[in-house]
Enzyme design. Structure first.
Site, PDB file in Angstrom:
ATOM      1  N   ASP A  86       0.759  -1.206   0.026  1.00 27.40           N
ATOM      2  CA  ASP A  86       0.095  -0.129   0.039  1.00 27.40           C
ATOM      3  C   ASP A  86       0.772   1.262   0.031  1.00 27.40           C
ATOM      4  OD1 ASP A  86      -1.858   1.797  -0.004  1.00 27.40           O
ATOM      5  OD2 ASP A  86      -2.939   1.249   1.952  1.00 27.40           O
ATOM      6  N   SER A 371      -4.511   0.842  18.315  1.00 32.20           N
ATOM      7  CA  SER A 371      -5.492  -0.076  17.669  1.00 32.20           C
ATOM      8  C   SER A 371      -6.848   0.407  17.985  1.00 32.20           C
ATOM      9  CB  SER A 371      -5.381  -1.428  18.291  1.00 32.20           C
ATOM     10  OG  SER A 371      -5.301  -1.499  19.635  1.00 32.20           O
ATOM     11  N   HIS A 394       5.075   3.235  13.285  1.00 35.99           N
ATOM     12  CA  HIS A 394       3.959   3.667  12.594  1.00 35.99           C
ATOM     13  C   HIS A 394       2.594   3.285  13.062  1.00 35.99           C
ATOM     14  CE1 HIS A 394       3.046  -0.268  11.147  1.00 35.99           C
ATOM     15  NE2 HIS A 394       2.032   0.230  10.202  1.00 35.99           N
TER      16      HIS A 394
END
Length: 475
Positions: A86, A371, A394
């Site tokens: 991606d 998360s 990240h």
């Protein structure tokens, strides 16, 4: 052999070279042996200058997510495997004037979710509203290729936040590289601009808490305690996605011709100056243009949706936009380097000349998602980050595959993590948690331990903690 540098920094001597690992003791001990095998494979690529893992490191395809890998620009290599599938995937944060008390009522937050879902394609794979945007323009020029009404502040000299408060609005490249793109890819990508995508991508409403020792920086950025912000995580969609299989195959053919290879068939690379390397780099930059524009248009859609709910005076100025899957030519140690970041975020300190002018005095915001159900973080780079080419984590990093998560984590435990039924429930746009179980907090590392590792390594400092109050996920 392990060399302890202190401050959560270890240097491991592997068979093919040295790997730097930035992690506290708990995170370091939890790293799977497979990540070291993968590092050794990566280090077979000749003339490596630096390779490291951030604490969110976990096994990926060909290369671990959480990798920074550096070569000299003049005789180095480019690897699609160390960029990631991606391309240009990254983070974006927009500020609002709302305070947490303004949206404490769950009915208001539910209305905000519904409004956003109506205007922004969350589950759909294509968008039908932006008929006046020419894909070729944004592929070539990034945000600067959008029609004026999508970037109104860019035409006002004193209010150009859309172009100045981001990592890069336009990535320049040789447009001749676009000649070989199949027509079907142009058609597919055109409809995906302004769409979220699935997996770990999200739009999240968060309330922030300012770190006391960074209050001056936070306030200079426009942040305040209890503020509601919008965090967006998405990438280049089909435009970047087409390059993985396409260039893996092309690079494999070239590597066979050159008589080079690695133990991992999924790890491919080519000299930067080769025909194959240059073609990939140019098209990678085109994907970066799509990615940054896609996040801009997602934010545009969110603002339009919330203006319909809260009134036309509602504004969402951008705080920052950055990437964590890419490779760029960067100056380091007075030399031209080619820096790959796969699942790592650049975090420049104050005074660094690569900072946007608006963040020269403080360093730019480094946006680190947690998360779903856990905190995200807004950080700022420190000068000691030079030891890792100013790369930090990240995100939290997965500890379970999607399949394993579905097998090992119950919907009830997911529900508890989301505080379902309480006043502090983190609302989601899905009717049942079962449909997004593979993205539950239990699928990821403890983000607080990841951040502790980065802070302890003196790579970056926390400016604000961002607590989720509403989450929108695609499929």
């Amino acid at each position: 052999m392990i060399k302890e540098h202190g401050n959560n920094h270890r240097e491991l001597e592997l068979t093919q070279g040295n790997l730097h690992v930035f992690a506290n003791d708990e995170v370091f001990q939890s790293l799977d042996d497979k990540v070291y095998t993968m590092a050794d494979n990566n280090l077979t690529i000749p003339r490596s200058v630096h390779m490291s893992y951030t604490p969110d490191a976990h096994v990926g395809i060909g290369t671990c997510i959480g990798t920074t890998a550096v070569w000299m620009q003049k005789d180095g290599f480019v690897s699609p495997s160390i960029v990631g599938s991606d391309i240009g995937c990254g983070m974006r944060v927009h500020m609002t004037s709302l305070h947490h008390e303004d949206v404490r009522d769950k009915r208001i937050r539910r209305a905000m979710i519904d409004a956003i879902e109506k205007d922004v394609p969350i589950h759909e794979k294509s968008h039908s509203a932006y008929k006046d945007i020419w894909l070729e323009d944004i592929i070539k020029e990034g945000i600067r290729g959008l029609p004026r009404h999508y970037v109104p502040d860019s035409y006002t000299p004193t209010k150009t936040r859309s172009l100045t408060h981001i990592e890069n609005a336009t990535f320049t490249f040789d447009h001749d590289a676009l000649a070989d793109i199949p027509e079907k890819m142009w058609k597919r990508a055109w409809g995906q601009l302004g769409t979220l995508g699935g997996g770990n991508h999200f739009i999240e409403l968060q309330r922030i808490e300012i770190a006391e020792d960074k209050r001056e920086i936070a306030e200079s950025w426009g942040l305040f305690d209890g503020q509601i912000i919008v965090m967006i995580h998405s990438g280049s969609r089909a435009w970047g996605g087409m390059m993985g299989p396409r260039y893996t195959k092309e690079f494999k053919g070239a590597m066979y011709k050159w008589g080079i290879g690695t133990p991992d068939p999924n790890l491919v690379f080519a000299p930067i100056q080769s025909e194959e390397g240059q073609r990939y780099i140019n098209l990678m930059y085109s994907a970066l243009n799509f990615a940054v524009t896609n996040r801009h248009m997602l934010a545009y859609g969110v603002e339009q949706a919330l203006q319909g709910l809260l009134g036309k005076d509602f504004k969402m100025p951008v705080l920052y936009d950055l990437m964590h899957n890419y490779a760029l030519k960067e100056p380091h140690h007075n030399k031209a380097m080619f820096v790959h970041r796969k699942g790592t975020t650049r975090a420049l300190p104050k005074g660094h000349f690569l900072n946007p002018d608006s963040y020269k005095k403080t360093g730019h915001p480094a946006l680190i998602p947690g998360s779903m159900g856990t905190a995200s973080y807004i950080m700022v780079g420190e000068k000691e980050g030079v030891k890792n080419y100013y790369s930090i984590c990240h995100g939290a990093g997965r500890v379970r595959s999607r399949r394993a998560t579905k097998e090992q984590v119950s919907v009830d435990s997911f529900s508890q993590a989301m505080r379902v039924g309480s006043d502090e429930e983190i609302l989601v746009n899905h009717r049942t948690l079962e449909t997004i179980l593979d993205e539950c907090p239990q699928a990821y590392k403890d983000v607080d331990q990841v951040i502790d590792s980065v802070v302890g390594a003196k790579l970056a400092s926390v400016v604000a903690i961002c607590k989720p109050i509403a989450v929108l996920k695609g499929r």
